[in-house]
Structure formats: C-alpha cells, structure tokens
Write a protein that holds these residues in place. Structure first.
Motif, PDB file in Angstrom:
ATOM      1  N   VAL B 388       0.829  -1.201   0.000  1.00  0.00           N
ATOM      2  CA  VAL B 388       0.000   0.000   0.000  1.00  0.00           C
ATOM      3  C   VAL B 388       0.862   1.247   0.000  1.00  0.00           C
ATOM      4  O   VAL B 388       0.641   2.178  -0.779  1.00  0.00           O
ATOM      5  N   ASN B 391       2.395   1.888  -3.372  1.00  0.00           N
ATOM      6  CA  ASN B 391       1.481   2.269  -4.449  1.00  0.00           C
ATOM      7  C   ASN B 391       0.608   3.471  -4.144  1.00  0.00           C
ATOM      8  O   ASN B 391      -0.154   3.913  -4.995  1.00  0.00           O
ATOM      9  N   ALA B 392       0.690   3.980  -2.936  1.00  0.00           N
ATOM     10  CA  ALA B 392      -0.155   5.111  -2.580  1.00  0.00           C
ATOM     11  C   ALA B 392       0.365   6.411  -3.190  1.00  0.00           C
ATOM     12  O   ALA B 392      -0.383   7.359  -3.373  1.00  0.00           O
ATOM     13  N   ASP B 393       1.630   6.464  -3.518  1.00  0.00           N
ATOM     14  CA  ASP B 393       2.127   7.683  -4.158  1.00  0.00           C
ATOM     15  C   ASP B 393       3.219   7.319  -5.136  1.00  0.00           C
ATOM     16  O   ASP B 393       4.391   7.395  -4.829  1.00  0.00           O
TER      17      ASP B 393
END
Lengths: 396, 396
Positions: B388, B391-393
């Motif tokens: 997470v 892949n969150a930014d």
C-alpha cells in the motif's frame, strides 16, 4: 452523468418500517460477543417480492432455497436472518438446518414455511448451532415492533454502523431499506445483504422484470473482491397497505434507496478512509460501462492511489482496458475530482491541487470511453495499510 | 497434483543465449534513472515463433502490431524492447512511433521491418521520445553479443532483479527464457514480458497450436490484478541451429521454462514477502481449475491471510466459489502447507503449527473441487502493508 442529482431525494433518518411490517431482533447466542444475532421482518399481508442472490458456486443454503422459492411463485410473509454463522459450505446438513430455521419461524407466525425467506451471514464452513437458533426463533414474535434499527443492527457482522435508507413516494407510500456488509473487507464473513420493504402495492411481475437491472446498477456495482460471496443476497418486499403507486416512480425510488445503501456499504470498509466513485460514460452498453467502473473500483493499484491522494490516471486506463469494455483511446477522457487529466493524450494539470482535492471523503473519477452513450457508476473504497493488518490475522 | 517434480529440471544459471542468437542493450535516455532501457535480441536465421498478447481493450501499439504480424505469417528475426515508456493509450501517433521503432532496427540489421517484433514497457499514456529511441537503435548493433543478462536487465522497470531460466533438451538444443514484471505491483507499469529463445528446429504450426495452452498454464496463471495489462506479451523464437528435436519434449521443456519465469514474477512483487501457490485438482475442466486457482491468488483477503500466516481456509472456499468453477462442497478438500483443514466440513488441525509452517517463503494451498479430474496451478504473492505504501504515491 449519473450523478446524485438525477436520483430522487431520500428521507433521513430511517427509523420505522412501512405500514404492515414489523421487526424483531434478539441475541440467540450465535455470535460469541453476545450481540443481537437473530432477527426477522414480518409482513401482515402477502408481499409482492423480488430477489437476487450470489452467483457463487459455493452459495449458502439460504441463497439456494430463496432462489427455489422465487422460481416456485410462493408468496412471502417474512424474512429471518441470523448473523455469526453463514451456513455456507455446510452441505446437506446445512440445507436441512436452513429449512428448519424457516419452518420454525413459519410455525410460530402461523404462515407456510414457503412464505419465509432466510439469510445467514458469518463464518463459512460452520454449522448453525440449531438448538440456540430454534430457541431464539421461539422468542422472536414477542419482540415484534415497528422500529428498523434493531433489525438493521442484528444483521451486522463486521460492519461498524447500521446502514439504512428510506424515501417517500408521491402517494405517501414508503420504501425503507437496510443493508449489511463492510465493503471489500470481509466477503468471507459472507457477506452483503440488502433488504427493502414497502407498503406500496406493485405488480410482482413488473417488479421482478426491473429488479435485475436495479441490482446491477446498485448492489452489484459495489466491488467486493469480484462481486460474489457465498451468501450475498438482496430482496424487496412490497406489502401493499399504502395502495397503488406509479410503477415507474416506485422503481426509480427503489433504485435510489438501493443506491444509497450500496454507497454506505462501500464507505464502511474496515481500514477504508474514503469512498471511491467511478462514473463511466460514453460506453457501448450499460453492461460495459458498469464493468469498466467496477474494474476500476476493485483495482488494488487504483485503490492504493486513492488512499495516497495520487491522481494516477494510468491506473484508470489500465483497469478500463482489462475490463473488456470497448474504448476509443483517441476519444478517451479521464477526470479526477472534476479536473481533466487525460483527453486522448496526457493533459497538463496542477498535480498538487488535484492531489489536495483527493483528500476529501469521496474521490470521484469520471471516465468517458468515447464509443457510445451508455453510462454506469460503481463504488469502492481506498486500500489502506490497516486493511492488511486487519485481514492478516482474522481467524487465528 | 501438478507439482514441481512433474516438470523437467532446469539448468542454472542462465547466462548465454542459444546458438544463433545475440543480444544488445544500452541506455537510450528513456528511463530518467539513466539505466539501460533499449535492447534487442537478434537471430541469425528466420525463426519459427509463437506469440500471445494482452486481451486489454487499451492494448499498447506493440501488442497490436505483433498480433498483426502473427496473423500475417511473417518470419521473425529480431525483437526490440524499450523500457520506461509503454507507448499505450497513445493513439495513432503511438502506432506510427512503434512501427518506426521496428523499421529502424530492421534497417540497421538489414532485415524486413516485418521481421522485427516490438515490446514497450513503462508509463501509460506517454509518447516515446523518438529522437532518443532512434538514436539508440542506431547504436544497438555495435553491442550484439551472446550474454543474456544485459537484455534481461534492460527490459526491467520496477523489478528488483532480472528473471531468467533455461533448460537443455536431450539433443543438446537449449531453451533460454527471460521475463520482466513485478507481480501484482505495477501492472500500470505495463507490464509483463516473457521471452523464450531456442536453437531447436520446431514446426511453427505445431508450436503455435500448443502455445496458448502453455501460456494459460504459466504466464496467465500469475495473477496481476486480473491478468491483463496494456502491454503484456510473451513470445517464443526458435532459430533451428541445433537441429530437429522431439516436439513433445520441446513443448514440455518450454512450459517448464515459462513456468519458472512465471513463479519468479509472482515472487518479485514489491512489498511481497512470500510466493503464494494454489494447486487445484478435481476440477471439471482445466480452464475451471485454472480459474479457481487464479481467483484464490488474486484475492486480497487470501493474500492478506498468507502475509499474516493465517490458515484462513474460508477465504479459499469464498474465492473458489466466486471463480465460477463447479464444486461439490461435500467432496471439497482444502489443505494448507500439506495439512488438511477442510474435507466437506471443517477439520480439526493444529492452527498454531500450520500458522508456523506458513512463515516459509512459499505458501501452498491444495484444493480438490471434487467434481472431475482436471488440474491447474496459479501463483501470486502475499499482500503487505508495504504494498500500500509503495502504491499510494507512485506518480506524484
């Protein structure tokens, strides 16, 4: 665009059932927590009803039985729900237990067994504790009353809050709905229910003809690891005590109620911090629009990007592409929170401002596929690190 | 059970291409990092070849062009690959750029444009920097040599390590493979390639007839958010310099090489700490077995449970059910790391011991659907909180 403004307004809050319906809930000892776990809604009259259930090949006994009743043309007078044990993957013993549950409520209500629908939610592969369940059913009629919230609460498993919605038709007839399910989070807690009750009088055949489309645009537009758990079911019961209504109005309001419940389910994922809405237009067919929207909402990559407020439109194009929906890439348009980011080619935009706008409680992607006039909308939630920690050790 | 023992043994390590093949790689300035990003493999002779590409409706220009060449019956002499920009969702300009890339390599190699396959991986929606690309292609022939690793490294995007595999047939002919793709993690980095090169002489028609099945059981059995990114492609080229081989042996060894590459892709997901293997038996058809296995491997719930070493077999039943594979629940059996946990009903087992066994680098679920004789296997990785955060930014 199928935005909220196009849907009839809802009343708030939803506290009481429509005329002719009563509900009861109690703690039968199925949930180890001691919370209420056995409940029912009873109609004074035979209801026109429609139903949709999971397409899972390991469907729960309740789904299978309801489907048989649906095909048989039985009239319905009650729904009995237990939470804590899903009675799924329990074989013929599970089927017998489920039939016994319906029969027990039918007996105490003095209605035919076939007038009682069932719904079970909770852990998969475990048998219902039938002694406690049957003992609980004996006591259910004592508590029948007109409040909705005891029922809405007793059907919950990992939900953090009850989910209800209601609307009033022009004649004064009402549609009251409640749902359970915590988004992407616990489909193995088998899983999502949505019920709607109305005192309107509607033609059952017409209701049933329209229901699959409504379910496709609402309940099935919430992505839950691929749409199908073992126990997913939704049903609408119309008792008729408020008299005739315009069918078109009824269906439109019903869809609004179901849509609102679907969004509540998406927003209540454990670990979720935001509602994710994907609105697709310009599709060749509604089915393709819905497929594209759902594929976006289920994508762990897009969900992670939403969590991090990252306007990563490449993930939208990826998800749309794998959905199978037809796309004209030269006409494909993507907007994030209203800001166009792709229009046949990457567009210049203020990434910082868009990222800031994605810190809202709802993040909306608008996608135009550029090939037709069909639209569709789906809902999900962001993917957070908390999701992983919640689900990394659930049973042990 | 399709376990590793049933597959031909591989040689290790894989350092050199088969006879008749050479490769070159260089930094053309497509990747901002300055790493190698433009590469090719060239054959001295026309190759028998087979190809499979993504089913995405937003497929990259390279996938579309390769598919056309495949249908046209063109002979193949080379593959040119760029990393950093996927040239997907780039419309007609992207198609022209892709054709120019192939034409440029064909020109410097003095082979027809149609003898050059292309593959592009990287960010979606951006155009190739054609000046740099064409300048790079001019210099590619200078570096042609027999080593595999420069090519295997230049095709990487977010991979943490190059992926190669090789095996030797009984005649001494060889099959050498390489792949790129970091599991579940960056399908929008568009995405997975797998290439195999052989000096065996094989009948192209027979190879093409068998290839879809091999791809289904290997490359497509790695779950990547649903199997289809914009640029996924796999190709096998057989140049023939090592002479005739037994077709059955060739196909079996090819599948072993592809299977090994597929497992390497699954294991190399960023944030992944374990390889997840799901082996399904007792299915009605191989397609249903593969579907059930893949659906398990893509389930965020099961992946989370694997991360937490939680033997949550209910999630296996849920995933199998929603895959659409036919199941006889009374005969359904599930084992985790060899320990039976479900056999038509929940079984008693030592949850602590099974959890401990799930802390290994590979977690294997065996599932028997109880309806037939077909088998299938799929691979994925666990879902970690790191996934997470990675892949969150990504873009911003």
């Amino acid at each position: 665009m199928s935005d909220a403004a196009a849907h009839p307004a809802l009343d708030a809050p939803a506290l009481f059932l429509p005329r002719g319906f009563r509900a009861a809930a109690l703690a039968a000892g199925i949930k180890p927590s001691g919370k209420t776990d056995l409940s029912c809604v009873v109609s004074d009259t035979d209801c026109a009803w429609a139903f949709a259930g999971t397409r899972s090949t390991t469907a729960a006994a309740s789904v299978t039985r309801n489907r048989e009743l649906y095909a048989s043309g039985a009239a319905v007078r009650a729904i009995v729900v237990n939470a804590g044990v899903a009675n799924a993957a329990t074989g013929r013993r599970g089927e017998r237990d489920n039939a016994d549950l319906a029969g027990a409520l039918g007996s105490v209500l003095n209605v035919p067994d076939d007038a009682v629908l069932t719904a079970s939610t909770g852990i998969i592969g475990h048998l219902l504790p039938m002694d406690r369940v049957l003992s609980g059913v004996e006591h259910l009629p004592d508590g029948l009353q007109t409040q909705l919230l005891p029922f809405a609460t007793a059907i919950m498993t990992t939900d953090t809050r009850p989910k209800t919605a209601q609307a009033t038709l022009s004649t004064g007839a009402r549609i009251v709905g409640t749902a359970k399910g915590s988004g992407m989070i616990h489909p193995d807690m088998a899983t999502m229910f949505a019920f709607a009750f109305s005192d309107a009088r509607v033609d059952q055949a017409a209701l049933r003809a329209a229901f699959p489309g409504i379910v496709a645009r609402t309940f099935n537009a919430v992505t839950v690891d691929g749409d199908t758990s073992t126990s997913d079911l939704t049903a609408v019961l119309a008792g008729g005590q408020a008299g005739e209504v315009d069918l078109g109005e009824f269906l439109q309001v019903l869809e609004s109620v179901m849509r609102d419940l679907a969004r509540q389910i998406a927003a209540d994922g454990e670990g979720a911090t935001k509602l994710l809405t994907v609105r697709v237009s310009g599709a060749a067919t509604e089915a393709e629009a819905l497929s594209a929207a759902r594929t976006c909402c289920v994508s762990p990559l897009l969900k992670s990007a939403v969590h991090g407020a990252d306007p990563n439109w490449g993930r939208v194009i990826m998800a749309v592409g794998r959905s199978g929906a037809r796309v004209d890439v030269e006409k494909l348009r993507v907007a994030v929170q209203g800001t166009p980011v792709f229009g046949g080619q990457p567009l210049e935009y203020d990434a910082g401002a868009v990222s800031e706008s994605m810190k809202a409680g709802e993040v909306i992607f608008d996608v135009d596929l550029g090939v037709g006039d069909a639209r569709g909308e789906a809902w999900g939630c962001d993917l957070s690190a908390e999701y992983v920690s919640i689900n990394a050790d659930y049973t042990t």
